[in-house]
Scaffold this motif. Structure first.
Motif, PDB file in Angstrom:
ATOM      1  N   TYR A  88       0.835  -1.198   0.000  1.00 42.12           N
ATOM      2  CA  TYR A  88       0.000   0.000   0.000  1.00 42.12           C
ATOM      3  C   TYR A  88       0.877   1.258   0.000  1.00 42.12           C
ATOM      4  N   LEU A  89       1.840   1.294   0.915  1.00 45.88           N
ATOM      5  CA  LEU A  89       2.594   2.536   1.101  1.00 45.88           C
ATOM      6  C   LEU A  89       3.492   2.851  -0.088  1.00 45.88           C
ATOM      7  N   ASP A  90       4.011   1.804  -0.729  1.00 41.89           N
ATOM      8  CA  ASP A  90       4.859   2.031  -1.900  1.00 41.89           C
ATOM      9  C   ASP A  90       4.062   2.773  -2.977  1.00 41.89           C
ATOM     10  N   LYS A  91       2.835   2.295  -3.201  1.00 39.85           N
ATOM     11  CA  LYS A  91       2.002   2.946  -4.217  1.00 39.85           C
ATOM     12  C   LYS A  91       1.536   4.323  -3.742  1.00 39.85           C
ATOM     13  N   ARG A  92       1.286   4.431  -2.458  1.00 39.87           N
ATOM     14  CA  ARG A  92       0.807   5.699  -1.891  1.00 39.87           C
ATOM     15  C   ARG A  92       1.878   6.786  -2.067  1.00 39.87           C
ATOM     16  N   VAL A  93       3.115   6.415  -1.746  1.00 36.97           N
ATOM     17  CA  VAL A  93       4.219   7.377  -1.836  1.00 36.97           C
ATOM     18  C   VAL A  93       4.433   7.816  -3.278  1.00 36.97           C
ATOM     19  N   LYS A  94       4.235   6.894  -4.207  1.00 31.03           N
ATOM     20  CA  LYS A  94       4.579   7.180  -5.598  1.00 31.03           C
ATOM     21  C   LYS A  94       3.407   7.696  -6.427  1.00 31.03           C
ATOM     22  N   THR A  95       2.268   7.882  -5.772  1.00 28.56           N
ATOM     23  CA  THR A  95       1.094   8.355  -6.499  1.00 28.56           C
ATOM     24  C   THR A  95       0.812   9.815  -6.175  1.00 28.56           C
ATOM     25  N   THR A  96       0.558  10.577  -7.210  1.00 30.64           N
ATOM     26  CA  THR A  96       0.104  11.952  -7.019  1.00 30.64           C
ATOM     27  C   THR A  96      -1.408  11.960  -7.202  1.00 30.64           C
ATOM     28  N   ILE A  97      -2.097  12.527  -6.227  1.00 31.54           N
ATOM     29  CA  ILE A  97      -3.554  12.500  -6.263  1.00 31.54           C
ATOM     30  C   ILE A  97      -4.100  13.852  -6.717  1.00 31.54           C
ATOM     31  N   ILE A  98      -4.813  13.809  -7.820  1.00 33.53           N
ATOM     32  CA  ILE A  98      -5.468  15.019  -8.305  1.00 33.53           C
ATOM     33  C   ILE A  98      -6.947  14.912  -7.971  1.00 33.53           C
ATOM     34  N   GLY A  99      -7.359  15.686  -6.998  1.00 31.05           N
ATOM     35  CA  GLY A  99      -8.756  15.670  -6.565  1.00 31.05           C
ATOM     36  C   GLY A  99      -9.603  16.568  -7.447  1.00 31.05           C
ATOM     37  N   LEU A 100     -10.915  16.414  -7.289  1.00 31.45           N
ATOM     38  CA  LEU A 100     -11.828  17.202  -8.114  1.00 31.45           C
ATOM     39  C   LEU A 100     -13.088  17.518  -7.309  1.00 31.45           C
TER      40      LEU A 100
END
Lengths: 282, 343
Positions: free
Chosen positions: B117-129
């Motif tokens: 989970y954390l590996d993907k969390r760290v490497k993901t940029t979240i663009i909210g809307l």
């Protein structure tokens, strides 16, 4: 990109060095980590757990039944019950398994220093207690604790685990008394017959300056606790271990919660005062 | 905090470039539902559809995920972990789902860090809307945020008449605005911020159902033995759909899948649900949560009390999905109201 975090769900390769039959359906598995350095670095506390893997079958959590003072290997005393335990019982010495841990909290042996200890076990429930019994009876720790009493029972003579220790090794240690009982009369058995809770009342250990630790089938624990109350033990003096189904062992999979506590992280060892604060769902 | 504006034409260029440089995951409509899926063509992206939208939690915690592969010889055991995650951008995340990640983070973090989970969390940029409309069962406001709240996102977009307002909320969001600075402008930002405020006011009037959590936790603290749970659980089918659509449900099982031969295969985890009978079943046959009452109670207690007790953040974000999908109208909004009546 590098993996951002070390992976606690990945087991370490380990080998079953020795299989010691305890009863018809309980074996003690003596296990070492294949990585010698990892084995040297391994530390656990009495009462802690580890996850064992039989690849292709699954993973299950077991209490480590050997004392932390035993640094050469780990032991797990396992009853043949379900998928993983049946697969483990089907393995031979030299078989490769996976191991991860240690997990959970442990018996607060620091707080027990200077006190007498009373162990009450039933059946396979002696396994988690054994890590602490062997820990306090180890030469380097024996002086820290007072009298050690062990009351242990099983359905039959055959169902008594750790026979060499309960009949030979432990009773010979200074300041140690071992009381054994079986549920029903048997030929060749001239020891006590009866259920553990009744035997506890009969022996009537004094409550003063004593810590009691009990583990066994839920029904036994229930009546043992009633017996202890009659004998004047206070909740703070009593510890037990809880057991719930687990998958991850590290507080993520959501399976072993009792209210907002996770047995894998906040247990398995609970003081009776803590147990009484938990919702009755275990 | 940097705030910029991007017009509609440039927004399409932005999407194109995001998709070519990263793994871009965005809402994509399929058979009347919206799923967060890897984008192969930006035309698939549907940011403003009316269809039911599944939560994006699967990007970090896939429904089915190989933990490692095993290969067992007679005297050797080889375990092979999947490769680390690459960088990704998760686009179009609703305020409730961004906030839900803040409820999931402390579960997968902690002393034992969940590498997957954390590996993907760290490497993901979240663009909210920001939401453009409020669905009938939405009740995010009960949890202290609303349809234009960006908490949990790195970059937060709000659709305005000239394009999208873009607010950088974290360093990842700032980096994104910097990397694509040729597409974003500061001109018109003030007007767009006003438009966002108007949108917030307008959306506020759209909430149909009133939910007040005040006092609910205190009642639940003393409601474990209450007969209410028995009554509530009666209609539940324990189908588990509520946990499946929930953006904060995280229970999983770990199982082995043999790879044809007897000595190699994969150990994987897949979503599981506390609503299922055998979830807590011991090998001995003992089950601490043997019936519907215990399981339904556990779910609502978990959402509104246990998660809060443990992590200081609620296990519910008011997305309303479980209400919408429940086949027997189990309704957490109604449950909240009833807890306050009976508790």
């Amino acid at each position: 990109m590098e993996q951002a975090v070390r992976n606690p769900l990945l087991p370490q390769p380990a080998t079953i060095e020795k299989i010691i039959p305890e009863t018809g359906d309980v074996n003690t598995f003596r296990v070492t980590l294949d990585n010698a350095e990892a084995m040297t670095r391994w530390r656990h506390e009495p009462g802690q757990l580890a996850m064992l893997s039989v690849f292709g079958v699954g993973e299950a959590m077991f209490s480590i039944s050997s004392s932390p003072t035993q640094r050469e290997y780990l032991e797990f005393s396992i009853k043949r019950m379900g998928k993983v335990t049946t697969a483990l019982h089907g393995l031979e010495e030299g078989a490769k398994i996976g191991l991860r841990g240690p997990y959970g909290n442990y018996f607060p042996y620091e707080k027990m220093k200077g006190k007498d200890l009373l162990f009450i076990g039933g059946g396979i429930g002696l396994a988690p207690l054994r890590s602490l019994i062997d820990f306090v009876l180890a030469d380097e720790n024996r002086g820290d604790y007072g009298k050690v009493e062990i009351i242990y029972g099983a359905r039959s003579y055959d169902d008594l685990c750790f026979k060499r220790q309960i009949f030979e090794e432990w009773p010979q240690k200074e300041g140690t008394a071992v009381y054994t009982t079986i549920d029903r009369e048997e030929e060749q058995w001239d020891g006590h017959v009866g259920f553990v809770p009744a035997y506890v009342e009969e022996i009537a250990p004094a409550a003063g300056n004593k810590i009691a630790l009990t583990c066994g089938p839920p029904i036994m624990i229930k009546f043992v606790l009633q017996a202890m109350e009659k004998l004047g033990f206070k909740d703070e003096q009593i510890y037990s271990t809880l057991e719930l189904r687990m998958k991850c062992g590290i507080g993520k999979c959501g399976r072993c919660n009792i209210g907002s506590k996770f047995v894998c992280l906040d247990g398995p060892v609970f003081n009776l005062t803590e147990i009484k604060e938990l919702p009755p769902e275990f | 905090m940097t705030v910029k504006l991007i017009n509609k034409d440039r927004f399409n260029v932005f999407l194109e470039r995001l998709a070519s440089g990263n793994e871009l995951v965005a809402p994509i409509e399929e058979d009347g539902n919206i799923f967060y899926r890897r984008v192969t063509s930006v035309n698939e992206i549907t940011l403003e559809a009316d269809a039911f939208c599944f939560a994006p939690k699967g990007h970090f915690f896939p429904q089915y995920e190989v933990l490692y592969k095993y290969q067992q010889g007679s005297n050797a055991l080889v375990l092979e972990e999947p490769g680390p995650a690459g960088p990704s951008v998760l686009l179009g995340v609703k305020p409730c789902d961004a906030r839900a990640l803040l409820s999931l983070d402390p579960v997968f973090d902690g002393n034992y860090k969940d590498a997957y989970y954390l590996d993907k969390r760290v490497k993901t940029t979240i663009i909210g809307l920001s939401c453009r409309k409020v669905r009938y069962n939405c009740f995010c406001r009960a949890f202290g945020f609303g349809p234009t709240s960006g908490e949990g996102a790195d970059l937060f977009l709000t659709e305005v008449k000239d394009g999208y307002l873009a607010e950088a909320l974290t360093s990842k969001g700032e980096a994104l605005l910097k990397d694509y600075s040729d597409l974003f402008t500061e001109t018109g930002v003030d007007g767009a911020l006003q438009e966002k405020e108007q949108l917030a006011v307008q959306l506020d009037t759209q909430f149909k159902r009133k939910v007040d959590l005040d006092g609910v936790k205190a009642r639940l603290d003393n409601m474990f033995e209450h007969p209410y749970w028995e009554r509530l659980a009666r209609k539940c089918l324990t189908c588990g759909i509520c946990t499946f659509v929930c953006p904060t449900c995280h229970c999983f099982d770990i199982i082995d899948e043999n790879g044809g031969g007897s000595n190699c295969g994969s150990r994987l985890r897949c979503w599981d649900a506390c609503m299922f009978t055998d979830f807590t079943l011991h090998t001995s046959g003992h089950n601490p949560r043997p019936g519907k009452k215990e399981r339904v109670r556990n779910r609502f207690m978990h959402k509104l009390k246990y998660h809060l007790d443990r992590y200081r953040v609620t296990g519910c974000v008011g997305c309303g999905r479980c209400i919408e999908k429940c086949p027997v109208n189990m309704d957490i909004i109604q449950v909240i109201a009833e807890i306050k009546e009976v508790g």
